[in-house]
Design an enzyme around this catalytic site. Structure first.
Site, PDB file in Angstrom:
ATOM      1  CG  HIS A 207      -0.231   0.278   2.502  1.00 32.98           C
ATOM      2  ND1 HIS A 207       0.453  -0.707   3.166  1.00 32.98           N
ATOM      3  CD2 HIS A 207      -0.060   1.406   3.222  1.00 32.98           C
ATOM      4  CE1 HIS A 207       0.997  -0.192   4.262  1.00 32.98           C
ATOM      5  NE2 HIS A 207       0.704   1.089   4.323  1.00 32.98           N
TER       6      HIS A 207
HETATM    7  C1  UD1 Z   1      -1.884   5.290   6.299  1.00 38.19           C
HETATM    8  C2  UD1 Z   1      -0.573   5.728   6.941  1.00 38.19           C
HETATM    9  C3  UD1 Z   1       0.476   4.663   6.732  1.00 38.19           C
HETATM   10  C4  UD1 Z   1       0.000   3.306   7.175  1.00 38.19           C
HETATM   11  C5  UD1 Z   1      -1.317   2.991   6.498  1.00 38.19           C
HETATM   12  C6  UD1 Z   1      -1.859   1.669   6.949  1.00 38.19           C
HETATM   13  C7  UD1 Z   1      -0.072   8.147   6.911  1.00 38.19           C
HETATM   14  C8  UD1 Z   1       0.764   9.169   6.271  1.00 38.19           C
HETATM   15  N1  UD1 Z   1      -0.063   6.944   6.311  1.00 38.19           N
HETATM   16  O1  UD1 Z   1      -1.678   5.192   4.889  1.00 38.19           O
HETATM   17  O2  UD1 Z   1       1.635   4.999   7.480  1.00 38.19           O
HETATM   18  O3  UD1 Z   1       0.960   2.337   6.838  1.00 38.19           O
HETATM   19  O4  UD1 Z   1      -2.247   4.032   6.826  1.00 38.19           O
HETATM   20  O5  UD1 Z   1      -3.049   1.361   6.310  1.00 38.19           O
HETATM   21  O6  UD1 Z   1      -0.703   8.402   7.909  1.00 38.19           O
HETATM   22  N2  UD1 Z   1      -9.105   4.868   2.318  1.00 38.19           N
HETATM   23  C9  UD1 Z   1     -10.311   4.232   2.300  1.00 38.19           C
HETATM   24  N3  UD1 Z   1     -10.832   3.811   3.483  1.00 38.19           N
HETATM   25  C10 UD1 Z   1     -10.224   4.010   4.664  1.00 38.19           C
HETATM   26  C11 UD1 Z   1      -8.994   4.697   4.683  1.00 38.19           C
HETATM   27  C12 UD1 Z   1      -8.433   5.112   3.496  1.00 38.19           C
HETATM   28  O7  UD1 Z   1     -10.901   4.026   1.258  1.00 38.19           O
HETATM   29  O8  UD1 Z   1     -10.761   3.589   5.712  1.00 38.19           O
HETATM   30  C13 UD1 Z   1      -8.479   5.297   1.029  1.00 38.19           C
HETATM   31  C14 UD1 Z   1      -8.788   6.721   0.679  1.00 38.19           C
HETATM   32  O9  UD1 Z   1      -8.924   6.824  -0.681  1.00 38.19           O
HETATM   33  C15 UD1 Z   1      -7.525   7.458   1.082  1.00 38.19           C
HETATM   34  C16 UD1 Z   1      -6.452   6.413   0.841  1.00 38.19           C
HETATM   35  O10 UD1 Z   1      -7.079   5.166   1.126  1.00 38.19           O
HETATM   36  O11 UD1 Z   1      -7.339   8.622   0.358  1.00 38.19           O
HETATM   37  C17 UD1 Z   1      -5.245   6.586   1.687  1.00 38.19           C
HETATM   38  O12 UD1 Z   1      -5.594   6.694   3.068  1.00 38.19           O
HETATM   39  P1  UD1 Z   1      -4.646   7.499   4.071  1.00 38.19           P
HETATM   40  O13 UD1 Z   1      -5.180   7.399   5.452  1.00 38.19           O
HETATM   41  O14 UD1 Z   1      -4.357   8.861   3.539  1.00 38.19           O
HETATM   42  O15 UD1 Z   1      -3.258   6.753   3.949  1.00 38.19           O
HETATM   43  P2  UD1 Z   1      -2.900   5.210   3.874  1.00 38.19           P
HETATM   44  O16 UD1 Z   1      -2.343   4.931   2.531  1.00 38.19           O
HETATM   45  O17 UD1 Z   1      -4.010   4.363   4.386  1.00 38.19           O
END
Ligand code: UD1
Length: 367
Positions: A207
């Site tokens: 991811h």
């Molecule tokens: C975040 C953490 C990362 C961790 C990861 C574990 C930061 C900078 N990154 O990354 O360190 O390893 O979590 O999962 O804090 N989304 C959904 N549903 C959710 C959450 C996210 O659909 O419940 C999608 C959204 O499109 C979002 C994208 O995933 O924009 C990324 O989510 P985000 O929380 O920004 O970062 P992660 O890649 O999950």
């Protein structure tokens, strides 16, 4: 009475806070813990499933910040968490790990002169292109109590000029959760559900923006998986970010047709534990999984250029292999040939980190 606000936001936070909250509740004559979920992760599979599996109490407050650019997400946590601290004066704010919510809450607390304890302090990849590295540096610069999982973390902090008296080596709290969950994970039916035999598959998670946000890189990794998959099927629970990128790059169809890939939605804690603990090899770009595989002696390849958890390489089962497809393929086939690993359990990865964490918070409060 010590009023402690514990903050979580994203999936890798939940297994770190679970034993800490548990330990605080055991001391309810002296500690009054509050649990704040920022809502950085909000899908049932990325959040609620973990609260259920880890038996974490429902958050007292959910800030519902959701997704956005890094700055949007950080700003939303800051605005909302400031209101929490105004409404609930606290003696400590406890933050865990290295996600955006961790840093945002630490900044707000420091501004409002509420002492910050950082669980998993001191880890460094020395790679500032990773958002988590910035989160770690800022959080540690602000924390009043730095609770480290391994001795290399103490060294990193001292090198950065952090006062040694603020640092406590407490061990790895994720391993507390891992040990406590092993029995219940045995009851998971994930192997049956996916029609897998123990030891006859690989498990993979992917991811990181550095692996999934660029089409050429992501398709290169898929190429490597074809060769590995010819030896053993690869079970791949797909993170929401990765699912979105596969769609955007029109790679979803290709992934579905790759018969050696067993695709699933993101798994809960117990299902995933059952899965990787029965796998022959794990491929990952996660931080925590490098540690969990070390604790269980499962060979792990980390698809990144570096790791903030070097002890998993020097003492554990981890190898950092980057994301070049040829490298991944060569290292994976060699790991499958080598078979089982013989790791050493790192110091203080003993299941009692949460006790030492809460002891330290109480001790620092008396100063
Ligand atoms: C975040 C953490 C990362 C961790 C990861 C574990 C930061 C900078 N990154 O990354 O360190 O390893 O979590 O999962 O804090 N989304 C959904 N549903 C959710 C959450 C996210 O659909 O419940 C999608 C959204 O499109 C979002 C994208 O995933 O924009 C990324 O989510 P985000 O929380 O920004 O970062 P992660 O890649 O999950």
């Amino acid at each position: 009475m010590l009023r402690v606000i514990n903050v979580v936001g994203a999936r890798p936070n939940f297994m770190k806070i679970a034993p800490v909250i548990d330990e605080m509740r055991r001391r309810s004559d002296r500690i009054e813990p509050l649990l704040v979920h920022t809502g950085q992760h909000y899908d049932e599979s990325m959040s609620d499933a973990f609260f259920a599996d880890l038996q974490i109490p429902r958050p007292d407050i959910n800030l519902e910040v959701g997704s956005g650019t890094h700055s949007e997400q950080i700003a939303r946590v800051m605005l909302a968490f400031e209101q929490v601290l105004l409404a609930h004066p606290a003696d400590w704010v406890v933050v865990v790990g290295d996600v955006n919510s961790t840093m945002a809450a630490a900044i707000v607390a420091a501004r409002m002169l509420v002492p910050v304890a950082h669980v998993e302090a001191g880890l460094r990849s020395r790679d500032r292109t990773m958002p988590e590295e910035i989160n770690r540096l800022v959080t540690d610069a602000l924390a009043n109590l730095l609770l480290t999982p391994s001795r290399d973390a103490n060294e990193n902090l001292i090198r950065e000029g952090i006062e040694p008296g603020k640092i406590r080596f407490v061990g790895n709290v994720m391993i507390d959760t891992l040990f406590r969950s092993l029995d219940r994970a045995r009851g998971s039916k994930i192997l049956e559900r996916l029609k897998l035999e123990p030891g006859q598959f690989c498990a993979m998670t992917l991811h990181r923006p550095s692996n999934v946000d660029d089409k050429a890189t992501l398709s290169g990794i898929l190429n490597a998986l074809e060769s590995i998959g010819a030896r053993l099927p690869i079970v791949f629970p797909v993170h929401p970010r990765t699912r979105e990128r596969l769609q955007q790059f029109e790679l979803s169809e290709r992934v579905r047709k790759q018969t050696s890939l067993v695709l699933t939605e993101p798994l809960g804690y117990l299902d995933f534990l059952k899965l990787y603990s029965n796998s022959r090899l794990v491929l990952t770009d996660s931080g925590g999984i490098q540690e969990e595989t070390t604790a269980l002696g499962i060979p792990c390849l980390t698809l990144r250029e570096n790791t903030e958890r070097p002890i998993t390489v020097t003492e554990g089962t981890n190898r950092v292999v980057g994301n070049n497809p040829e490298n991944i393929k060569r290292e994976a086939l060699a790991a499958l040939d080598r078979g089982a690993a013989s790791p050493r359990m790192p110091e203080l990865w003993d299941g009692n980190a949460a006790v030492r964490i809460v002891d330290a918070i109480e001790e620092f409060s008396r100063r």
